[in-house]
Each structure stands twice: as C-alpha cells, then as structure tokens.
Design an enzyme around this catalytic site. Structure first.
Site, PDB file in Angstrom:
ATOM      1  CG  ASP A 189      26.034   4.890  -9.676  1.00  0.00           C
ATOM      2  OD1 ASP A 189      25.861   5.459 -10.606  1.00  0.00           O
ATOM      3  OD2 ASP A 189      25.333   4.394  -9.399  1.00  0.00           O
ATOM      4  CG  ASN A 246      19.396  -4.639  -4.384  1.00  0.00           C
ATOM      5  OD1 ASN A 246      19.464  -3.286  -4.778  1.00  0.00           O
ATOM      6  ND2 ASN A 246      20.540  -5.135  -4.308  1.00  0.00           N
ATOM      7  CG  HIS A 248      20.941  -0.555  -5.804  1.00  0.00           C
ATOM      8  ND1 HIS A 248      21.327  -1.658  -6.503  1.00  0.00           N
ATOM      9  CD2 HIS A 248      21.077   0.044  -7.022  1.00  0.00           C
ATOM     10  CE1 HIS A 248      21.345  -1.859  -7.622  1.00  0.00           C
ATOM     11  NE2 HIS A 248      21.392  -0.479  -7.984  1.00  0.00           N
ATOM     12  CD  GLU A 275      24.175  -3.411  -4.388  1.00  0.00           C
ATOM     13  OE1 GLU A 275      22.763  -3.187  -4.283  1.00  0.00           O
ATOM     14  OE2 GLU A 275      24.885  -4.047  -5.519  1.00  0.00           O
TER      15      GLU A 275
HETATM   16  C1  GLP Z   1      22.006   0.816 -11.586  1.00  0.00           C
HETATM   17  C2  GLP Z   1      22.390   2.188 -11.185  1.00  0.00           C
HETATM   18  C3  GLP Z   1      21.227   2.780 -10.320  1.00  0.00           C
HETATM   19  C4  GLP Z   1      19.925   2.566 -10.969  1.00  0.00           C
HETATM   20  C5  GLP Z   1      19.916   1.105 -11.011  1.00  0.00           C
HETATM   21  C6  GLP Z   1      18.384   0.735 -11.721  1.00  0.00           C
HETATM   22  O1  GLP Z   1      22.449  -0.122 -10.690  1.00  0.00           O
HETATM   23  N1  GLP Z   1      23.684   2.194 -10.331  1.00  0.00           N
HETATM   24  O2  GLP Z   1      21.726   4.050  -9.795  1.00  0.00           O
HETATM   25  O3  GLP Z   1      18.996   3.057 -10.242  1.00  0.00           O
HETATM   26  O4  GLP Z   1      20.819   0.690 -11.868  1.00  0.00           O
HETATM   27  O5  GLP Z   1      18.418   0.585 -13.054  1.00  0.00           O
HETATM   28  P1  GLP Z   1      17.249   0.508 -14.032  1.00  0.00           P
HETATM   29  O6  GLP Z   1      16.486   1.728 -13.855  1.00  0.00           O
HETATM   30  O7  GLP Z   1      17.664   0.056 -15.339  1.00  0.00           O
HETATM   31  O8  GLP Z   1      16.085  -0.573 -13.139  1.00  0.00           O
END
Ligand code: GLP
Length: 256
Positions: free
Chosen positions: A67, A136, A138, A143
């Site tokens: 993404d 959440n 995702h 989402e």
């Molecule tokens: C972002 C990315 C996700 C990732 C998420 C969790 O939103 N788009 O791909 O898994 O963050 O991040 P973290 O690992 O910092 O909790």
C-alpha cells in the site's frame, strides 16, 4: 495454518526473516510482497544483516508493497516508498526498478491501481507475502468493511487508523485520508503468506482474526482460508489465543 509463537519481538523478527531468506535462497527470482508499519522493521534489519554477512542475494528479486498513502511522494518521510528505502531497499543489492510501491502521487489513482495489478500478474503473482495487521484488523489498508474488494483500489482510511498512524506525523491532520492498497485477491493468491503480529495491544484482535468468524469486518480473518500461511506471533500477541494445539513453540520454549 502454522502458528509460531516466539518469545519476544526479536525472535519473531528472526523467524520471519529466516522464512523470507529461505524463500529467496530456494528461488532467486522470488516475487516478494512487502509490508510497512513498525512490526516488520526487525525482520528487515535481519534481512539486511543476512545480505551483509551471509551473502543473501536480492539481485533477482522483485518486490511489491501492499500500500501507499495518496498524496505522499517518494521523498516524504512518511511515505511507504521512503519507509522501504530506509529500512530495506537502500541497504541491499536490489534493482530499484524491481521494487514496486503504488505511486501515491499518481494523477489518476484508479489507473495506477489497474497498472499495479497488471504488473503483479505479469510477473506471475506474489510468491511470498509478508503481512502485518492494524489495530482494527486491517491488512494492507483493507479496512473493516461489509465487502471484500478483490483488486488494488483506493480506500478511505478509518478514524482509528488515522489516529493510530498519526504517531508518525506531527499531528492527526497531516495523516492522508486515503490510500492505495492491494486488494484481497492478490493477498489470497500469494503462494505463501507470513503474518507477523507483536504486542499485547493486538492480542484480542489477533485471537478474533484467527479463531473467530471469517468476515470482511475483521479483514485479517480471511487468512484462515489461505492454504499456506505461517503466523509468527510473539508471546504477548499470542496471549489470548485458545487454539494452543496449533502452536509451534520455538526451540527455546520447547527445551525449557
Ligand atoms: C499500516 C499499514 C499496515 C500495517 C499497519 C500496522 O496501517 N498499512 O500494512 O500492518 O500499519 O502497523 P504496525 O506494525 O506499526 O502496528
């Protein structure tokens, strides 16, 4: 589904990196799906170490990131392109042309999505997809929703994601409201998936995702249907899980 429970973040990262490194050693032309966020950072550090010290060769690897924020370019420190360069790509022998991240500045984001999917298809799909999970549930930026979107697409980020990700920005207002994300088809068609989750804060959500109903309202739950997924949790993230029979404890825990 195989679930590896590592004792801590460092061991989780090492396990995940070893799986990715093995994949590259078995197939030098691997197409890797990559993730951002704080969770995979340790795995990327370990891959860089293996490149420097053990000759892990990224020379023929292609990568596709999940993404990107709409509105942020490669030189913005919070763009995912920048993140990947900083944590992995600039430290290894990867050809810049083979490292793909959706273009957050594309004039026509819908067209960018179509081209991204076409490129992935042209290269034969993703061999190994690394995935983290938002608070959440995702994956990528898919989402919670009422439907699964198959293709790479433009999403509106939820308030909870904007809030969670605002720690990387000066304030919440600076967080882009939209992103481009791979859809569920590319993720589910990856030949292998590694799903990494760390920390107590995600223990309830990861339990729901892996042991609860499969629903687009909790996007990571779809991974229960993937034919080859390795879940790598640290003990904190695994603390609410009930399906202990599926666990593969790490050597350290087995021989204690
Ligand atoms: C972002 C990315 C996700 C990732 C998420 C969790 O939103 N788009 O791909 O898994 O963050 O991040 P973290 O690992 O910092 O909790």
């Amino acid at each position: 589904m195989r679930i590896i429970v590592a004792k801590d973040y460092a061991e989780m990262s090492k396990r995940a990196a070893d799986i990715i490194a093995s994949q590259i050693r078995i197939n030098a032309h691997t197409v890797l799906g990559l993730a951002t966020g704080s969770t995979p950072v340790g795995a990327y550090e370990e891959l860089v170490r293996q490149y420097n010290e053990e000759g892990l060769n990224f020379g023929n690897v292609d990568t596709f990131n999940l993404d990107e924020y709409i509105g942020l370019g490669a030189d913005h420190p919070q763009s995912y392109r920048y993140f990947m360069d900083e944590h992995l790509l600039s430290h290894i022998n990867m050809d810049a042309d083979r490292a793909h991240v959706p273009d957050g500045l594309a004039q026509n984001p819908e067209q960018e999505c179509e081209e991204y999917d076409r490129l992935i298809r042209d290269l034969g799909g993703v061999d190994l997809q690394l995935l983290g999970m938002g608070g959440n549930g995702h994956i990528g930026f898919n989402e919670p929703n009422d439907i699964y979107t198959a293709e790479t697409h433009v999403v509106n980020l939820t308030e909870s994601t904007i809030k969670a990700n605002s720690i990387y920005f000066n304030n919440e207002n600076e967080v882009p409201r939209q992103a481009i994300t791979m859809g569920f088809r590319t993720i589910m068609q990856a030949k292998k998936v590694i799903f990494v989750v760390s920390g107590k804060a995600k223990s309830k959500v990861v339990k729901e995702a892996l042991e609860g109903p499969i629903t687009p309202k909790l996007p990571a739950s779809i991974l229960q249907l993937h034919h080859d997924v390795i879940v790598v949790l640290d003990q904190d993230a695994a603390s609410e899980m009930k399906l202990k029979d599926n666990f593969i404890m790490t050597d350290d825990q087995l021989f204690r």
